[in-house]
Design a protein around this motif. Structure first.
Motif, PDB file in Angstrom:
ATOM      1  N   TRP A  45      30.404  23.880  45.797  1.00  0.00           N
ATOM      2  CA  TRP A  45      29.920  23.725  44.430  1.00  0.00           C
ATOM      3  C   TRP A  45      31.081  23.383  43.495  1.00  0.00           C
ATOM      4  N   ALA A  51      31.581  20.067  41.288  1.00  0.00           N
ATOM      5  CA  ALA A  51      31.616  20.183  39.833  1.00  0.00           C
ATOM      6  C   ALA A  51      32.900  19.604  39.261  1.00  0.00           C
ATOM      7  N   ALA A  56      31.611  20.166  34.251  1.00  0.00           N
ATOM      8  CA  ALA A  56      31.086  19.300  35.308  1.00  0.00           C
ATOM      9  C   ALA A  56      30.244  18.173  34.717  1.00  0.00           C
ATOM     10  N   ASN A 104      27.898  13.444  36.923  1.00  0.00           N
ATOM     11  CA  ASN A 104      29.357  13.562  37.015  1.00  0.00           C
ATOM     12  C   ASN A 104      29.879  12.374  37.849  1.00  0.00           C
ATOM     13  N   MET A 160      24.974  19.617  36.544  1.00  0.00           N
ATOM     14  CA  MET A 160      25.870  20.738  36.839  1.00  0.00           C
ATOM     15  C   MET A 160      26.389  21.387  35.563  1.00  0.00           C
ATOM     16  N   SER A 161      26.067  20.828  34.406  1.00  0.00           N
ATOM     17  CA  SER A 161      26.410  21.407  33.104  1.00  0.00           C
ATOM     18  C   SER A 161      25.164  21.420  32.227  1.00  0.00           C
ATOM     19  N   GLY A 180      27.938  25.350  34.988  1.00  0.00           N
ATOM     20  CA  GLY A 180      28.928  24.537  34.310  1.00  0.00           C
ATOM     21  C   GLY A 180      28.929  24.668  32.808  1.00  0.00           C
ATOM     22  N   ILE A 221      33.861  26.305  33.661  1.00  0.00           N
ATOM     23  CA  ILE A 221      32.853  26.497  34.698  1.00  0.00           C
ATOM     24  C   ILE A 221      32.779  27.979  35.069  1.00  0.00           C
TER      25      ILE A 221
END
Length: 186
Positions: A42, A46, A56, A101, A108-109, A147, A153
């Protein structure tokens, strides 16, 4: 039973076991080795193959609707346009709305905490192997990653037996390999 009627949003889950079961079901269905990602997987994803990224996102910064972000490398605020927004502040700002990303991974954010395969230990990384750590062998809580932490993160523990639905808990399945991938430079 919760049914997500909105398109392009991450699937909510009650607990770690539900997420784990789904990934293993997907693996059985496809005959591919799917599972929850390890924390190292992960984090690597990220941070765009392990680069030092604060978030991320497509560029490593959170660009909200306010039009500025703080660049810790320069110590200055950077202006940007509405077309460059890459993050939101609520659960309505979800999967697929913002750019991926650099690896092409979305969400992821996005204010969603994701279940990870690893057991949680606050001191694990003080004694872990440097390459591909797999987490402690046992524990009382599983790691959740996100994220959208206050500064960077996030890594937080969560009890695996929790059986309450949270819209901000989700997961992603990761294709697992038995051997390390070889990177070939063109």
């Amino acid at each position: 039973m919760f049914i997500n009627t909105k398109k392009n949003q991450s699937a909510g889950t009650k607990n770690w076991q539900q997420a784990k079961d789904y990934c293993q079901w997907l693996g059985n269905l496809t005959t591919l080795p799917f599972d929850l990602p390890t924390e190292a997987q992960w984090e690597y994803t990220a941070r765009n193959r392990g680069e030092k990224r604060y978030y991320a996102t497509n560029n490593g910064y959170l660009q909200y609707r306010n039009g500025q972000y703080f660049n810790p490398n320069t110590g200055y605020y950077i202006d940007y346009t509405d077309d460059e927004i890459n993050a939101g502040t609520g659960l309505e700002d979800s999967l697929g709305k913002w750019p991926a990303n650099p690896l092409g991974i979305y969400g992821m954010s996005n204010n969603i905490r994701e279940w990870i395969n690893d057991w949680y230990s606050p001191t694990y990384y003080q004694e872990s192997p440097e390459l591909n750590p797999q987490g402690p062998k046992t524990g009382e809580a599983k790691v959740m990653r996100d994220g959208m932490g206050a500064m960077t993160i996030d890594r937080v523990p969560n009890k695996i037996e929790e059986d309450r639905y949270y819209a901000s808990y989700s997961f992603r399945c990761s294709l697992q390999q038995k051997t390390l991938a070889t990177i070939v430079n063109p």
